[in-house]
Design a protein around this motif. Structure first.
Motif, PDB file in Angstrom:
ATOM      1  N   MET A   1       0.839  -1.198   0.000  1.00 30.52           N
ATOM      2  CA  MET A   1       0.000   0.000   0.000  1.00 30.52           C
ATOM      3  C   MET A   1       0.879   1.255   0.000  1.00 30.52           C
ATOM      4  SD  MET A   1      -3.188   1.066   0.126  1.00 30.52           S
ATOM      5  CE  MET A   1      -4.037  -0.404   0.717  1.00 30.52           C
ATOM      6  N   ARG A   2       0.556   2.189  -0.836  1.00 30.07           N
ATOM      7  CA  ARG A   2       1.319   3.426  -0.883  1.00 30.07           C
ATOM      8  C   ARG A   2       1.147   4.214   0.413  1.00 30.07           C
ATOM      9  NH1 ARG A   2       3.499   6.884  -4.798  1.00 30.07           N
ATOM     10  NH2 ARG A   2       3.634   9.012  -4.028  1.00 30.07           N
ATOM     11  N   GLU A   3       2.217   4.880   0.858  1.00 30.30           N
ATOM     12  CA  GLU A   3       2.155   5.703   2.062  1.00 30.30           C
ATOM     13  C   GLU A   3       1.077   6.765   1.911  1.00 30.30           C
ATOM     14  OE1 GLU A   3       5.093   8.462   4.861  1.00 30.30           O
ATOM     15  OE2 GLU A   3       5.859   7.493   3.048  1.00 30.30           O
ATOM     16  N   GLY A   4       0.290   6.946   2.963  1.00 31.06           N
ATOM     17  CA  GLY A   4      -0.783   7.931   2.941  1.00 31.06           C
ATOM     18  C   GLY A   4      -2.125   7.356   2.545  1.00 31.06           C
ATOM     19  N   PHE A   5      -2.138   6.079   2.125  1.00 32.41           N
ATOM     20  CA  PHE A   5      -3.366   5.397   1.722  1.00 32.41           C
ATOM     21  C   PHE A   5      -3.617   4.201   2.647  1.00 32.41           C
ATOM     22  CE2 PHE A   5      -2.429   7.862  -1.948  1.00 32.41           C
ATOM     23  CZ  PHE A   5      -3.600   7.999  -2.687  1.00 32.41           C
ATOM     24  N   ALA A   6      -4.873   3.728   2.657  1.00 39.42           N
ATOM     25  CA  ALA A   6      -5.228   2.583   3.485  1.00 39.42           C
ATOM     26  C   ALA A   6      -6.466   1.913   2.919  1.00 39.42           C
ATOM     27  CB  ALA A   6      -5.496   3.025   4.923  1.00 39.42           C
ATOM     28  N   PHE A   7      -6.682   0.650   3.319  1.00 42.62           N
ATOM     29  CA  PHE A   7      -7.967   0.026   3.074  1.00 42.62           C
ATOM     30  C   PHE A   7      -8.985   0.697   3.983  1.00 42.62           C
ATOM     31  CE2 PHE A   7      -5.279  -3.679   1.751  1.00 42.62           C
ATOM     32  CZ  PHE A   7      -5.716  -3.730   0.435  1.00 42.62           C
ATOM     33  N   VAL A   8     -10.062   1.201   3.395  1.00 39.32           N
ATOM     34  CA  VAL A   8     -11.024   1.982   4.174  1.00 39.32           C
ATOM     35  C   VAL A   8     -11.625   1.151   5.299  1.00 39.32           C
ATOM     36  CG1 VAL A   8     -13.218   3.221   4.068  1.00 39.32           C
ATOM     37  CG2 VAL A   8     -11.526   3.529   2.254  1.00 39.32           C
ATOM     38  N   ASP A   9     -11.912  -0.123   5.042  1.00 38.39           N
ATOM     39  CA  ASP A   9     -12.564  -0.932   6.081  1.00 38.39           C
ATOM     40  C   ASP A   9     -11.684  -1.131   7.307  1.00 38.39           C
ATOM     41  OD1 ASP A   9     -11.330  -3.978   5.678  1.00 38.39           O
ATOM     42  OD2 ASP A   9     -11.375  -2.812   3.831  1.00 38.39           O
ATOM     43  N   GLU A  10     -10.364  -0.981   7.157  1.00 41.09           N
ATOM     44  CA  GLU A  10      -9.474  -1.139   8.313  1.00 41.09           C
ATOM     45  C   GLU A  10      -9.492   0.089   9.211  1.00 41.09           C
ATOM     46  OE1 GLU A  10      -5.609  -2.188   6.877  1.00 41.09           O
ATOM     47  OE2 GLU A  10      -6.203  -4.246   6.384  1.00 41.09           O
ATOM     48  N   LEU A  11      -9.768   1.251   8.640  1.00 40.95           N
ATOM     49  CA  LEU A  11      -9.766   2.491   9.427  1.00 40.95           C
ATOM     50  C   LEU A  11     -11.167   2.991   9.752  1.00 40.95           C
ATOM     51  CD1 LEU A  11      -6.851   4.611   7.890  1.00 40.95           C
ATOM     52  CD2 LEU A  11      -6.795   2.900   9.708  1.00 40.95           C
ATOM     53  N   VAL A  12     -12.172   2.451   9.073  1.00 40.48           N
ATOM     54  CA  VAL A  12     -13.558   2.887   9.309  1.00 40.48           C
ATOM     55  C   VAL A  12     -14.407   1.649   9.589  1.00 40.48           C
ATOM     56  CG1 VAL A  12     -15.416   4.385   8.502  1.00 40.48           C
ATOM     57  CG2 VAL A  12     -13.103   4.692   7.594  1.00 40.48           C
ATOM     58  N   PRO A  13     -14.304   1.084  10.794  1.00 42.88           N
ATOM     59  CA  PRO A  13     -15.072  -0.119  11.125  1.00 42.88           C
ATOM     60  C   PRO A  13     -16.571   0.113  10.945  1.00 42.88           C
ATOM     61  CG  PRO A  13     -13.418   0.329  12.812  1.00 42.88           C
ATOM     62  CD  PRO A  13     -13.448   1.527  11.918  1.00 42.88           C
ATOM     63  N   GLY A  14     -17.258  -0.918  10.478  1.00 40.99           N
ATOM     64  CA  GLY A  14     -18.703  -0.831  10.325  1.00 40.99           C
ATOM     65  C   GLY A  14     -19.161  -0.369   8.959  1.00 40.99           C
ATOM     66  N   ILE A  15     -18.245   0.109   8.157  1.00 38.51           N
ATOM     67  CA  ILE A  15     -18.620   0.541   6.819  1.00 38.51           C
ATOM     68  C   ILE A  15     -18.702  -0.688   5.913  1.00 38.51           C
ATOM     69  CG2 ILE A  15     -16.396   0.925   5.673  1.00 38.51           C
ATOM     70  CD1 ILE A  15     -17.591   3.838   5.080  1.00 38.51           C
ATOM     71  N   ARG A  16     -19.697  -0.702   5.028  1.00 34.64           N
ATOM     72  CA  ARG A  16     -19.840  -1.798   4.067  1.00 34.64           C
ATOM     73  C   ARG A  16     -19.224  -1.392   2.732  1.00 34.64           C
ATOM     74  NH1 ARG A  16     -26.122  -3.293   3.990  1.00 34.64           N
ATOM     75  NH2 ARG A  16     -25.469  -4.181   1.984  1.00 34.64           N
ATOM     76  N   TRP A  17     -18.885  -2.382   1.924  1.00 33.19           N
ATOM     77  CA  TRP A  17     -18.344  -2.067   0.601  1.00 33.19           C
ATOM     78  C   TRP A  17     -18.644  -3.180  -0.386  1.00 33.19           C
ATOM     79  CZ3 TRP A  17     -15.412  -4.264   4.403  1.00 33.19           C
ATOM     80  CH2 TRP A  17     -14.643  -5.376   4.059  1.00 33.19           C
ATOM     81  N   ASP A  18     -18.664  -2.803  -1.644  1.00 34.54           N
ATOM     82  CA  ASP A  18     -18.799  -3.721  -2.764  1.00 34.54           C
ATOM     83  C   ASP A  18     -18.083  -3.057  -3.931  1.00 34.54           C
ATOM     84  OD1 ASP A  18     -19.482  -5.538  -4.706  1.00 34.54           O
ATOM     85  OD2 ASP A  18     -21.599  -4.964  -4.807  1.00 34.54           O
ATOM     86  N   SER A  19     -16.816  -3.371  -4.105  1.00 29.94           N
ATOM     87  CA  SER A  19     -15.986  -2.708  -5.110  1.00 29.94           C
ATOM     88  C   SER A  19     -16.403  -3.175  -6.508  1.00 29.94           C
ATOM     89  CB  SER A  19     -14.504  -3.017  -4.869  1.00 29.94           C
ATOM     90  OG  SER A  19     -13.697  -2.402  -5.852  1.00 29.94           O
ATOM     91  N   LYS A  20     -17.272  -2.406  -7.135  1.00 28.25           N
ATOM     92  CA  LYS A  20     -17.894  -2.829  -8.387  1.00 28.25           C
ATOM     93  C   LYS A  20     -16.882  -3.112  -9.488  1.00 28.25           C
ATOM     94  CE  LYS A  20     -22.280  -2.638  -7.259  1.00 28.25           C
ATOM     95  NZ  LYS A  20     -23.096  -3.891  -7.217  1.00 28.25           N
ATOM     96  N   TYR A  21     -15.804  -2.336  -9.551  1.00 29.89           N
ATOM     97  CA  TYR A  21     -14.856  -2.509 -10.650  1.00 29.89           C
ATOM     98  C   TYR A  21     -13.929  -3.697 -10.449  1.00 29.89           C
ATOM     99  CZ  TYR A  21     -16.658   2.070 -11.830  1.00 29.89           C
ATOM    100  OH  TYR A  21     -17.492   3.112 -12.125  1.00 29.89           O
ATOM    101  N   ALA A  22     -13.983  -4.324  -9.286  1.00 28.24           N
ATOM    102  CA  ALA A  22     -13.248  -5.576  -9.063  1.00 28.24           C
ATOM    103  C   ALA A  22     -14.093  -6.784  -9.461  1.00 28.24           C
ATOM    104  CB  ALA A  22     -12.837  -5.686  -7.599  1.00 28.24           C
ATOM    105  N   THR A  23     -15.324  -6.536  -9.903  1.00 26.89           N
ATOM    106  CA  THR A  23     -16.264  -7.594 -10.265  1.00 26.89           C
ATOM    107  C   THR A  23     -16.739  -7.397 -11.706  1.00 26.89           C
ATOM    108  OG1 THR A  23     -18.329  -6.447  -9.668  1.00 26.89           O
ATOM    109  CG2 THR A  23     -17.059  -7.439  -7.872  1.00 26.89           C
ATOM    110  N   ARG A  24     -17.655  -8.239 -12.119  1.00 26.04           N
ATOM    111  CA  ARG A  24     -18.283  -8.077 -13.430  1.00 26.04           C
ATOM    112  C   ARG A  24     -19.494  -7.154 -13.377  1.00 26.04           C
ATOM    113  NH1 ARG A  24     -16.422 -11.489 -17.243  1.00 26.04           N
ATOM    114  NH2 ARG A  24     -15.035 -13.171 -16.550  1.00 26.04           N
TER     115      ARG A  24
END
Length: 203
Positions: free
Chosen positions: A1-24
């Motif tokens: 991970m580039r410095e200054g960036f993070a996986f959002v779910d690791e820093l914002v507990p309780g948030i849901r996600w569905d990364s559309k562009y990683a899927t069809r």
């Protein structure tokens, strides 16, 4: 991970996600270059602001679902190549761009050759009920590239208009600005990298 960036779910507990562009499940119909895992990445400043938004939404009995955050420039480049391909029979057209052509996505501002997402502090998101887990009716889905997706669009039900306004209120109160053509798209006003378009993959 580039410095200054993070996986959002690791820093914002309780948030849901569905990364559309990683899927069809996106307007191209396939996973997009640079999205190697179904996770949302953003700047640490974005995560701080999303924590505030999560808490404001929770006070209303609502949760936040993210569809996209940081977008590698290589993904944007892939969109450009896709737009130049012969469309043929495109099963995603009626879902995502029923009234326009692929090139018009760029002409009308729904897809950009240089996206704010690539700066790491822009998100695509919606609200859901914490009680039921159901997404709120917003009068159209993610990446519906049509005038019905604009803020203040005619033809949206009163319930959907109210839900859009609620999302806008939460996000703007936490330091975000809206994009008038897409009810789901918000950018951090005080973004840390306003002039840098990153290209590291999400992995």
């Amino acid at each position: 991970m580039r410095e200054g960036f993070a996986f959002v779910d690791e820093l914002v507990p309780g948030i849901r996600w569905d990364s559309k562009y990683a899927t069809r499940d996106n307007f191209t119909g396939k996973p997009v270059d640079g999205y190697l895992v179904n996770r949302i990445v953003g700047t640490r400043e974005l995560c701080v602001a999303l924590t505030q938004a999560r808490d404001k939404a929770a006070a209303l009995g609502l949760g936040i679902l993210l569809w996209d955050g940081y977008r590698p420039q290589r993904a944007v480049d892939a969109f450009l190549r896709w737009a130049e391909e012969p469309s043929g029979h495109d099963a995603r057209k009626q879902i995502h761009y029923p009234a326009i052509t692929r090139p018009e996505m760029f002409e009308k501002g729904y897809v950009a050759t240089k996206s704010g997402h690539s700066r790491g502090s822009t998100v695509d998101l919606t609200l859901f009920s914490l009680a039921s887990g159901e997404l709120l009716d917003m009068g159209g889905g993610h990446d519906l590239m049509d005038e019905i997706s604009h803020h203040g669009a005619a033809g949206v039900s009163a319930e959907a208009a109210s839900n859009r306004a609620q999302l806008c209120s939460v996000m703007e109160s936490c330091g975000f600005s809206r994009y008038d053509s897409e009810w789901w798209h918000y950018s951090l006003i005080e973004e840390p990298y306003p002039d840098t378009y990153f290209d590291f993959p999400i992995e």
